[in-house]
Design a protein around this motif. Structure first.
Motif, PDB file in Angstrom:
ATOM      1  N   MET A 210       0.721  -1.402  -0.347  1.00 33.18           N
ATOM      2  CA  MET A 210       0.260  -0.131   0.073  1.00 33.18           C
ATOM      3  C   MET A 210       0.438   1.274  -0.272  1.00 33.18           C
ATOM      4  O   MET A 210       1.568   1.719   0.752  1.00 33.18           O
ATOM      5  N   LYS A 211       0.589   1.866  -1.356  1.00 28.79           N
ATOM      6  CA  LYS A 211       0.726   3.549  -0.782  1.00 28.79           C
ATOM      7  C   LYS A 211       0.161   3.878  -0.975  1.00 28.79           C
ATOM      8  O   LYS A 211      -0.550   4.540  -1.776  1.00 28.79           O
ATOM      9  N   GLY A 212       0.321   5.504   0.441  1.00 31.27           N
ATOM     10  CA  GLY A 212      -0.913   6.517   0.070  1.00 31.27           C
ATOM     11  C   GLY A 212      -2.550   5.439   0.133  1.00 31.27           C
ATOM     12  O   GLY A 212      -2.531   4.262   1.137  1.00 31.27           O
ATOM     13  N   ASP A 213      -3.214   5.664  -0.757  1.00 29.20           N
ATOM     14  CA  ASP A 213      -4.217   4.568  -0.587  1.00 29.20           C
ATOM     15  C   ASP A 213      -4.198   4.450  -1.359  1.00 29.20           C
ATOM     16  O   ASP A 213      -5.795   3.616  -2.138  1.00 29.20           O
TER      17      ASP A 213
ATOM     18  N   ILE B 264      -3.067   0.340  -3.742  1.00 28.90           N
ATOM     19  CA  ILE B 264      -2.372  -0.846  -4.127  1.00 28.90           C
ATOM     20  C   ILE B 264      -1.777  -1.017  -5.529  1.00 28.90           C
ATOM     21  O   ILE B 264      -1.568  -0.737  -6.102  1.00 28.90           O
ATOM     22  N   VAL B 265      -0.534  -1.434  -4.711  1.00 31.94           N
ATOM     23  CA  VAL B 265       0.594  -1.186  -5.681  1.00 31.94           C
ATOM     24  C   VAL B 265       1.513  -2.708  -5.567  1.00 31.94           C
ATOM     25  O   VAL B 265       1.425  -2.841  -4.387  1.00 31.94           O
ATOM     26  N   TYR B 266       1.497  -2.911  -6.777  1.00 24.41           N
ATOM     27  CA  TYR B 266       2.303  -4.285  -6.883  1.00 24.41           C
ATOM     28  C   TYR B 266       3.292  -4.784  -6.862  1.00 24.41           C
ATOM     29  O   TYR B 266       3.927  -3.835  -7.538  1.00 24.41           O
ATOM     30  N   VAL B 267       4.524  -5.472  -5.898  1.00 18.00           N
ATOM     31  CA  VAL B 267       5.465  -5.693  -5.930  1.00 18.00           C
ATOM     32  C   VAL B 267       6.157  -7.432  -6.898  1.00 18.00           C
ATOM     33  O   VAL B 267       5.724  -7.516  -6.680  1.00 18.00           O
TER      34      VAL B 267
ATOM     35  N   ASP C  14      -6.819  -9.588   4.405  1.00 17.85           N
ATOM     36  CA  ASP C  14      -6.808  -9.837   5.321  1.00 17.85           C
ATOM     37  C   ASP C  14      -6.888  -8.759   5.710  1.00 17.85           C
ATOM     38  O   ASP C  14      -7.209  -8.448   6.869  1.00 17.85           O
ATOM     39  N   GLU C  15      -6.549  -7.351   5.467  1.00 13.83           N
ATOM     40  CA  GLU C  15      -6.449  -6.475   5.609  1.00 13.83           C
ATOM     41  C   GLU C  15      -7.250  -5.464   5.367  1.00 13.83           C
ATOM     42  O   GLU C  15      -7.628  -4.483   6.534  1.00 13.83           O
ATOM     43  N   MET C  16      -8.737  -5.985   4.356  1.00 15.32           N
ATOM     44  CA  MET C  16      -9.730  -5.494   3.788  1.00 15.32           C
ATOM     45  C   MET C  16     -10.549  -5.089   5.086  1.00 15.32           C
ATOM     46  O   MET C  16     -11.222  -5.011   5.980  1.00 15.32           O
ATOM     47  N   ILE C  17     -10.526  -7.035   5.859  1.00 11.23           N
ATOM     48  CA  ILE C  17     -11.163  -7.884   6.577  1.00 11.23           C
ATOM     49  C   ILE C  17     -10.883  -6.985   7.802  1.00 11.23           C
ATOM     50  O   ILE C  17     -12.005  -6.356   8.619  1.00 11.23           O
ATOM     51  N   GLU C  18      -9.409  -6.550   8.076  1.00 12.22           N
ATOM     52  CA  GLU C  18      -9.102  -6.169   9.247  1.00 12.22           C
ATOM     53  C   GLU C  18     -10.216  -4.817   9.731  1.00 12.22           C
ATOM     54  O   GLU C  18     -10.246  -3.967  10.895  1.00 12.22           O
ATOM     55  N   ALA C  19      -9.468  -4.110   8.060  1.00  6.98           N
ATOM     56  CA  ALA C  19     -10.419  -2.699   7.766  1.00  6.98           C
ATOM     57  C   ALA C  19     -12.113  -2.638   8.410  1.00  6.98           C
ATOM     58  O   ALA C  19     -12.361  -1.843   9.871  1.00  6.98           O
ATOM     59  N   ASN C  20     -12.781  -3.375   8.001  1.00  2.03           N
ATOM     60  CA  ASN C  20     -13.589  -3.547   8.078  1.00  2.03           C
ATOM     61  C   ASN C  20     -14.561  -3.520   9.707  1.00  2.03           C
ATOM     62  O   ASN C  20     -15.415  -3.042  10.030  1.00  2.03           O
ATOM     63  N   MET C  21     -13.634  -4.938  10.072  1.00  2.00           N
ATOM     64  CA  MET C  21     -13.494  -4.821  11.659  1.00  2.00           C
ATOM     65  C   MET C  21     -13.580  -3.948  12.279  1.00  2.00           C
ATOM     66  O   MET C  21     -14.656  -3.662  13.700  1.00  2.00           O
TER      67      MET C  21
ATOM     68  N   GLY D 266     -16.522  -1.961  13.230  1.00  2.31           N
ATOM     69  CA  GLY D 266     -17.303  -2.295  13.939  1.00  2.31           C
ATOM     70  C   GLY D 266     -18.362  -3.092  12.563  1.00  2.31           C
ATOM     71  O   GLY D 266     -19.493  -3.352  12.414  1.00  2.31           O
ATOM     72  N   GLY D 267     -18.023  -3.374  11.224  1.00  8.70           N
ATOM     73  CA  GLY D 267     -18.515  -4.295  10.488  1.00  8.70           C
ATOM     74  C   GLY D 267     -18.252  -5.808  10.281  1.00  8.70           C
ATOM     75  O   GLY D 267     -18.002  -5.750  11.397  1.00  8.70           O
ATOM     76  N   ASP D 268     -19.278  -6.061   9.862  1.00  4.62           N
ATOM     77  CA  ASP D 268     -19.793  -7.769   9.963  1.00  4.62           C
ATOM     78  C   ASP D 268     -18.894  -8.665   8.348  1.00  4.62           C
ATOM     79  O   ASP D 268     -18.770  -7.571   7.515  1.00  4.62           O
ATOM     80  N   VAL D 269     -18.684  -9.521   8.881  1.00  4.94           N
ATOM     81  CA  VAL D 269     -17.782 -10.122   8.041  1.00  4.94           C
ATOM     82  C   VAL D 269     -17.988 -11.438   7.876  1.00  4.94           C
ATOM     83  O   VAL D 269     -19.221 -12.215   8.781  1.00  4.94           O
ATOM     84  N   VAL D 270     -18.774 -11.957   6.590  1.00  3.45           N
ATOM     85  CA  VAL D 270     -19.375 -13.518   6.466  1.00  3.45           C
ATOM     86  C   VAL D 270     -18.692 -14.286   5.449  1.00  3.45           C
ATOM     87  O   VAL D 270     -17.764 -13.328   4.239  1.00  3.45           O
TER      88      VAL D 270
END
Length: 58
Positions: A1-4, A6-9, A25-32, A35-39
């Motif tokens: 991630m650079k700024g906002d 996604i940069v591929y390496v 995993d990063e998106m799930i953690e940010a969502n949670m 207070g978001g839900d993950v299904v």
């Protein structure tokens, strides 16, 4: 991630410090953290969405 963004390496950079190896995993953690839900759905349920779907509300 650079700024906002996604940069591929390259394969060689993959294990460098600070490189995110699992963007889902990063998106799930940010969502949670907000207070978001993950299904998790059974395999194949999201095939027409390339395996990932999101419903957003503000």
């Amino acid at each position: 991630m650079k700024g906002d963004e996604i940069v591929y390496v390259s394969e060689e950079q993959r294990n460098d410090t600070g490189v995110i190896d699992d963007i889902y995993d990063e998106m799930i953690e940010a969502n949670m953290n907000f207070g978001g839900d993950v299904v998790f759905l059974p395999k194949g349920e999201l095939s027409k969405f390339n395996g990932f779907g999101a419903i957003t509300r503000y």
